[in-house]
Design a protein around this motif. Structure first.
Motif, PDB file in Angstrom:
ATOM      1  N   ARG A   1       0.801  -1.222   0.000  1.00 52.54           N
ATOM      2  CA  ARG A   1       0.000   0.000   0.000  1.00 52.54           C
ATOM      3  C   ARG A   1       0.831   1.267   0.000  1.00 52.54           C
ATOM      4  O   ARG A   1       0.287   2.361  -0.079  1.00 52.54           O
ATOM      5  CB  ARG A   1      -0.924   0.024   1.228  1.00 52.54           C
ATOM      6  N   VAL A   2       2.144   1.137   0.115  1.00 56.23           N
ATOM      7  CA  VAL A   2       3.020   2.308   0.225  1.00 56.23           C
ATOM      8  C   VAL A   2       3.957   2.357  -0.978  1.00 56.23           C
ATOM      9  O   VAL A   2       4.661   1.386  -1.274  1.00 56.23           O
ATOM     10  CB  VAL A   2       3.844   2.259   1.531  1.00 56.23           C
ATOM     11  N   GLY A   3       3.943   3.489  -1.671  1.00 58.52           N
ATOM     12  CA  GLY A   3       4.790   3.646  -2.842  1.00 58.52           C
ATOM     13  C   GLY A   3       5.652   4.885  -2.745  1.00 58.52           C
ATOM     14  O   GLY A   3       5.849   5.456  -1.677  1.00 58.52           O
ATOM     15  N   GLY A   4       6.154   5.337  -3.903  1.00 59.40           N
ATOM     16  CA  GLY A   4       7.028   6.502  -3.935  1.00 59.40           C
ATOM     17  C   GLY A   4       8.408   6.174  -3.398  1.00 59.40           C
ATOM     18  O   GLY A   4       8.890   5.037  -3.479  1.00 59.40           O
TER      19      GLY A   4
ATOM     20  N   VAL B   1       6.408  -0.547   5.868  1.00 53.51           N
ATOM     21  CA  VAL B   1       7.441   0.420   5.477  1.00 53.51           C
ATOM     22  C   VAL B   1       6.912   1.845   5.572  1.00 53.51           C
ATOM     23  O   VAL B   1       5.714   2.083   5.747  1.00 53.51           O
ATOM     24  CB  VAL B   1       7.933   0.140   4.035  1.00 53.51           C
ATOM     25  N   LEU B   2       7.843   2.780   5.426  1.00 55.83           N
ATOM     26  CA  LEU B   2       7.529   4.211   5.374  1.00 55.83           C
ATOM     27  C   LEU B   2       7.890   4.724   3.988  1.00 55.83           C
ATOM     28  O   LEU B   2       9.010   4.501   3.507  1.00 55.83           O
ATOM     29  CB  LEU B   2       8.315   4.979   6.431  1.00 55.83           C
ATOM     30  N   GLY B   3       6.938   5.383   3.329  1.00 58.28           N
ATOM     31  CA  GLY B   3       7.168   5.913   1.994  1.00 58.28           C
ATOM     32  C   GLY B   3       6.522   7.264   1.811  1.00 58.28           C
ATOM     33  O   GLY B   3       6.108   7.913   2.781  1.00 58.28           O
ATOM     34  N   THR B   4       6.398   7.682   0.561  1.00 61.97           N
ATOM     35  CA  THR B   4       5.894   9.022   0.267  1.00 61.97           C
ATOM     36  C   THR B   4       4.568   9.031  -0.478  1.00 61.97           C
ATOM     37  O   THR B   4       3.980  10.094  -0.660  1.00 61.97           O
ATOM     38  CB  THR B   4       6.922   9.811  -0.565  1.00 61.97           C
ATOM     39  N   LYS B   5       4.079   7.859  -0.914  1.00 55.59           N
ATOM     40  CA  LYS B   5       2.832   7.837  -1.672  1.00 55.59           C
ATOM     41  C   LYS B   5       1.956   6.674  -1.229  1.00 55.59           C
ATOM     42  O   LYS B   5       2.450   5.610  -0.846  1.00 55.59           O
ATOM     43  CB  LYS B   5       3.097   7.719  -3.177  1.00 55.59           C
ATOM     44  N   LEU B   6       0.654   6.924  -1.277  1.00 53.09           N
ATOM     45  CA  LEU B   6      -0.329   5.893  -0.979  1.00 53.09           C
ATOM     46  C   LEU B   6      -0.727   5.216  -2.273  1.00 53.09           C
ATOM     47  O   LEU B   6      -1.057   5.878  -3.257  1.00 53.09           O
ATOM     48  CB  LEU B   6      -1.551   6.504  -0.306  1.00 53.09           C
TER      49      LEU B   6
END
Length: 560
Positions: free
Chosen positions: A162-165, A191-196
């Motif tokens: 569910r996490v992209g970018g 994880v930690l990312g910048t886009k949903l």
């Protein structure tokens, strides 16, 4: 003799200031509130019921600050609509009490970035910026994903799918049991990312109407019938003048001038009188039809304005978010959605609003209309929208917009901005309108934390454990000063995500997070940590017994 700092001064009478006083009072803080003399009397009564000392003044000057005992205040939080007036008040506070912590609520982010050079150690915050991530999350996210702001950027924590970018950090491996699964060095499925990813974004960009939209709007069905009549009249006129014995080119010239009323009787002097009469009849029909086209175009250009047409919606958008109201909150929400590549359509009543110009600079289509108007909602594509956000400054208008959106499409996701907590609770329980959010309720805890010098913190659950995302400042004289950055990172407990030094710029680059970089007083760190790890970091960067006690209490609270 120095008197110990004992209270917090809150200046201003808006809704966020009201919520802040409630937050501070409930946590046992002594609050002195300075409000305008012509302010809302109900607000004054509410503040007094909460135990705050309320001073009503015509203008916030040195005398009012002295009456509020600013020299013994631990913090001063300043709200208002006039940024310049707020800065003037902040300067007065600094002159009277340099040791008092300053927190300002500003609507101009560029001005806020430059304030430290003028006021030194000042915390600049924005209620709209603080609340916007929650609106975005309510519009797009599910329970398993958390969207929030950290170190100057919007981030997403959740399952890897569910996490992209840009990938910013490995948070957990849920396949491992116990604390070993938190902040792993190797593989991670959280994880930690910048886009949903999913639930409306990233989506297909929505095209604004542009020139094609202008032509379509100007030449509506009625105008097209008029133009068709002119074309038919020209064709018939060409045949008419050809029948007089003229060549095709001359016949076309006569037909064009007669049908568009651009010719005159003298133009047909070489024709017999009977044929001239027919030419005049053609000219009369052409005059009527040409006047109709001219009237339509002038009406559109004068009353609707070209800018509104070029910024409208082209085609049939789908999978997008409709944001209604382009004030400070609305524009903050729009900006974050655009950053996430989520397609957006905005609706705003006031065409001259600053938010309209800003939205168009972001290439966001704007429909100029009442947000509750069903035609406007249909133009914005409510039938295919992922969500509708009603974020105007009026609770009544937002409620009406939400109900209108549900009337237009019963299964559309609606997020409504409501200040009144009791009304919001009843709306969620009885009307089934969808999620409700209060800007002041979302922002007040952050202001309270800043006033108390507590770290900004967002918690994220991982199974039965929690991770904390925090912004922590290295205090002068603390054990962390001069310490290599690498010594803060503890596998399974602490990961440093970003750092901000004296240049006031957040750095997320790995090259600038080198382990050998030494920490200086005033540096701000963005970290993700377990409760135990956070307590250790707090003990290093602070030097107060309160933080140490907090760390000892937190060491036993990693589990939910």
């Amino acid at each position: 003799m120095t008197t110990e700092a004992s209270h917090v001064v809150v200046i201003g009478g808006n809704s966020t200031a009201q919520r802040l006083v409630g937050e501070l009072s409930h946590s046992g803080e002594t609050v002195v509130m300075i409000v305008p003399l012509n302010g809302d009397p109900d607000l004054v009564l509410d503040m007094e019921r909460l135990g705050a000392e309320v001073l009503q003044v015509r203008r916030v000057g040195e005398e009012a600050l002295v009456d509020a005992r600013i020299d013994t205040a631990r913090a001063a939080v300043i709200f208002g609509d006039d940024d310049v007036e707020m800065i003037r008040t902040a300067l007065a506070v600094e002159e009277l009490s340099p040791a008092t912590r300053l927190i300002l609520e500003l609507g101009n982010p560029r001005l806020g970035e430059r304030l430290p050079a003028l006021l030194g150690d000042v915390t600049v915050m924005s209620s709209a910026e603080l609340a916007a991530p929650s609106f975005v999350s309510a519009a797009l996210a599910t329970d398993e994903v958390t969207t929030f702001e950290l170190a100057g950027r919007l981030v997403v924590a959740g399952p890897q799918a569910r996490v992209g970018g840009e990938r910013l950090a490995r948070l957990a491996d849920t396949r491992r049991s116990g604390p070993d699964g938190l902040l792993p060095d190797g593989e991670a499925d959280v994880v930690l990312g910048t886009k949903l990813v999913g639930d409306g974004g990233p989506g297909v960009p929505i095209r604004r109407s542009g020139l094609r939209g202008v032509v379509t709007h100007v030449f509506d069905s009625k105008a097209r019938w008029v133009v068709l009549g002119i074309v038919v009249l020209i064709v018939v006129s060409v045949l008419y003048f050809k029948a007089t014995g003229l060549d095709w080119l001359t016949a076309f010239f006569y037909a064009l001038t007669a049908s568009t009323a651009t010719g005159g009787p003298g133009d047909y002097s070489d024709l017999p009188v009977i044929w001239r009469i027919g030419a005049v009849v053609i000219a009369l029909f052409g005059l009527v039809l040409s006047s109709g086209v001219t009237a339509v175009i002038l009406d559109v250009l004068i009353s609707s304005r070209l800018a509104a047409l070029t910024g409208g919606v082209r085609g049939k958008p789908r999978g997008h978010v409709i944001v209604i109201g382009l004030g400070r909150v609305g524009m903050s929400v729009v900006s974050r959605l655009v950053e996430r590549d989520v397609p957006v359509v905005a609706i705003e009543l006031d065409e001259d609003a600053v938010g309209v110009r800003r939205a168009r600079r972001l290439k966001v289509p704007v429909v100029i209309a009442e947000g509750s108007d069903l035609t406007a909602l249909e133009t914005a594509g409510v039938s295919e929208a992922a969500a509708v956000l009603a974020v105007t400054d009026d609770d009544g208008a937002n409620l009406e917009i939400g109900l209108a959106a549900k009337d237009a499409r019963a299964d559309v996701r609606v997020v409504t901005r409501l200040f009144d907590h009791d009304l919001a609770d009843r709306v969620e329980r009885r009307v089934a309108l969808g999620a409700t959010r209060s800007v002041s309720m979302l922002a007040a805890p952050a202001f309270a934390a800043a006033a108390g010098g507590r770290p900004k913190e967002t918690t994220f659950p991982v199974g039965r454990r929690v991770l904390s995302f925090s912004e922590l400042r290295v205090q002068p004289g603390s054990p962390a000063v001069g310490l290599p950055l690498g010594e803060l990172a503890v596998p399974g407990q602490v990961t440093v995500l970003a750092i901000r030094g004296g240049d006031r710029r957040w750095s997320w680059a790995r090259t600038e997070l080198a382990p050998q970089r030494t920490l200086a007083a005033g540096d701000t760190l963005a970290v993700v940590a377990s409760r135990t790890g956070l307590s250790g970091v707090l003990q290093l960067i602070n030097h107060g017994a309160e933080d140490q006690a907090q760390g000892e209490r937190a060491s036993a609270s990693d589990q939910l």
